[in-house]
Design a protein around this motif. Structure first.
Motif, PDB file in Angstrom:
ATOM      1  N   GLU A  17       0.846  -1.421  -0.134  1.00  9.51           N
ATOM      2  CA  GLU A  17       0.042   0.114   0.269  1.00  9.51           C
ATOM      3  C   GLU A  17       1.226   1.082  -0.009  1.00  9.51           C
ATOM      4  O   GLU A  17       2.090   0.905  -0.036  1.00  9.51           O
ATOM      5  N   THR A  18       0.208   2.701  -0.585  1.00  5.80           N
ATOM      6  CA  THR A  18       0.555   3.907  -0.190  1.00  5.80           C
ATOM      7  C   THR A  18       0.715   4.786   1.224  1.00  5.80           C
ATOM      8  O   THR A  18      -0.459   4.370   1.765  1.00  5.80           O
ATOM      9  N   THR A  20       2.165   8.294   3.747  1.00  5.27           N
ATOM     10  CA  THR A  20       2.481   9.679   3.788  1.00  5.27           C
ATOM     11  C   THR A  20       2.383   9.991   4.363  1.00  5.27           C
ATOM     12  O   THR A  20       1.845  10.305   5.802  1.00  5.27           O
ATOM     13  N   THR A  60      11.718  12.630  -6.950  1.00  6.04           N
ATOM     14  CA  THR A  60      11.678  11.058  -6.691  1.00  6.04           C
ATOM     15  C   THR A  60      12.392  10.647  -6.825  1.00  6.04           C
ATOM     16  O   THR A  60      13.489  11.004  -7.493  1.00  6.04           O
ATOM     17  N   ARG A  63      10.595   4.133  -5.444  1.00  6.73           N
ATOM     18  CA  ARG A  63       9.378   4.454  -4.794  1.00  6.73           C
ATOM     19  C   ARG A  63       8.639   5.671  -3.657  1.00  6.73           C
ATOM     20  O   ARG A  63       7.813   5.528  -3.212  1.00  6.73           O
ATOM     21  N   SER A  65       8.569   9.215  -3.024  1.00  5.07           N
ATOM     22  CA  SER A  65       8.570  10.909  -3.522  1.00  5.07           C
ATOM     23  C   SER A  65       7.750  11.766  -2.443  1.00  5.07           C
ATOM     24  O   SER A  65       6.803  11.649  -1.803  1.00  5.07           O
ATOM     25  N   LYS A  78       5.673  10.495   0.747  1.00  6.73           N
ATOM     26  CA  LYS A  78       4.848   9.303   0.227  1.00  6.73           C
ATOM     27  C   LYS A  78       5.162   7.762   0.007  1.00  6.73           C
ATOM     28  O   LYS A  78       6.492   8.268  -1.145  1.00  6.73           O
ATOM     29  N   ILE A  79       5.310   7.170   0.449  1.00 13.34           N
ATOM     30  CA  ILE A  79       6.085   6.002  -0.228  1.00 13.34           C
ATOM     31  C   ILE A  79       4.626   4.531  -0.514  1.00 13.34           C
ATOM     32  O   ILE A  79       4.348   4.556  -0.209  1.00 13.34           O
ATOM     33  N   SER A  80       5.285   4.843  -2.167  1.00 13.90           N
ATOM     34  CA  SER A  80       4.018   3.409  -3.490  1.00 13.90           C
ATOM     35  C   SER A  80       4.814   1.997  -2.355  1.00 13.90           C
ATOM     36  O   SER A  80       6.206   1.516  -2.899  1.00 13.90           O
ATOM     37  N   ASP A  81       3.626   1.320  -2.335  1.00 10.71           N
ATOM     38  CA  ASP A  81       4.430   0.280  -2.946  1.00 10.71           C
ATOM     39  C   ASP A  81       4.648  -0.773  -1.642  1.00 10.71           C
ATOM     40  O   ASP A  81       6.198  -0.799  -1.745  1.00 10.71           O
ATOM     41  N   SER A  82       4.713  -0.654  -0.017  1.00 12.57           N
ATOM     42  CA  SER A  82       5.636  -0.294   0.589  1.00 12.57           C
ATOM     43  C   SER A  82       6.305  -1.594   1.094  1.00 12.57           C
ATOM     44  O   SER A  82       5.222  -2.805   0.495  1.00 12.57           O
ATOM     45  N   ASP A  86      10.678  -1.029   4.306  1.00 12.61           N
ATOM     46  CA  ASP A  86      10.289   0.180   4.209  1.00 12.61           C
ATOM     47  C   ASP A  86      10.637   0.483   6.022  1.00 12.61           C
ATOM     48  O   ASP A  86      10.402   1.748   6.687  1.00 12.61           O
TER      49      ASP A  86
END
Lengths: 118, 114
Positions: A17-18, A20, A60, A63, A65, A78-82, A86
């Protein structure tokens, strides 16, 4: 004096998941740098991403940004595809760009502990 | 691979003892820093140095002093340790010039004062 505030002591996210992380700062300077650092349990600080204040484009790195809002003095990560890797403490930091010998100082926020659930 | 080395990872000292925390970097950096890290407070700057024998106070210098006799080494000194100095101490270094340069950190020194 510059201040950096992270209002979220802890955050959690499901794997893939993402999430912030929030950061606000206060400065009277117009030119400066902002950073996000990651500190895993090993305590080794790792630079995640950096933003130059005079650049409007958000930085960026894969993953990771940022959403840099200069007028609002806001700098969220923002961390995408955690991923499980991480999971760490994340620090937001500010560094002025110029001004005699003290320009190199980093001012840190309080930190946000990120937990990633499998 | 760049290196900032803090020689002591874990120390236990008694109240009133003189404590030395050593930091060495192998990157020929001009600037070196000492921070302490406490829960809920983040990292706070104690002292920094921008050249050999040059130093400036950070945000919380009380109870600490520093020494930089050689470019690669920056020492933090607690003249008379107190229990409120129990903390984790992080050393960092960076080049002079543009302040966007990467700052490199050591792995930290855990100090307990009893």
């Amino acid at each position: 004096a510059q201040t950096v505030t992270q209002s979220q002591p802890e955050m959690s996210v499901q794997e893939a998941e993402t999430v912030t992380l929030s950061c606000t700062y206060d400065t009277s300077e117009s030119d400066y740098y902002l950073f996000w650092y990651k500190q895993p349990p090993s305590r080794q600080m790792i630079l995640v991403i950096r933003q130059e204040a005079y650049k409007q484009q958000n930085a960026t790195e894969n993953r990771f940004s940022v959403n840099f809002q200069k007028a609002a003095k806001s700098f969220s990560l923002k961390i995408s595809d955690s991923q499980l890797g991480d999971a760490a403490m994340y620090f937001c930091a500010y560094r002025r760009s110029s001004g005699g010998t003290s320009y190199g100082k980093l001012t840190f926020g309080q930190g946000t502990i990120l937990t990633v659930h499998p | 691979d760049v290196k900032v080395t803090q020689s002591s990872r874990y120390l236990v000292k008694r109240t009133g003892e003189k404590v030395f925390l050593e930091c060495v970097q192998d990157m020929d950096h001009e600037n070196m820093f000492w921070y302490r890290q406490d829960p809920g407070l983040g990292l706070r700057l104690i002292y920094f140095s921008y050249d050999v024998k040059m130093k400036e106070k950070g945000d919380i210098p009380e109870g600490y002093s520093v020494s930089r006799e050689k470019k690669e080494r920056f020492s933090l000194i607690l003249e008379s340790a107190s229990t409120n100095q129990t903390s984790m101490y992080l050393c960092a270094s960076t080049n002079g010039g543009r302040s966007g340069n990467t700052i490199y950190f050591g792995e930290g020194s855990w100090l307990t004062v009893v």
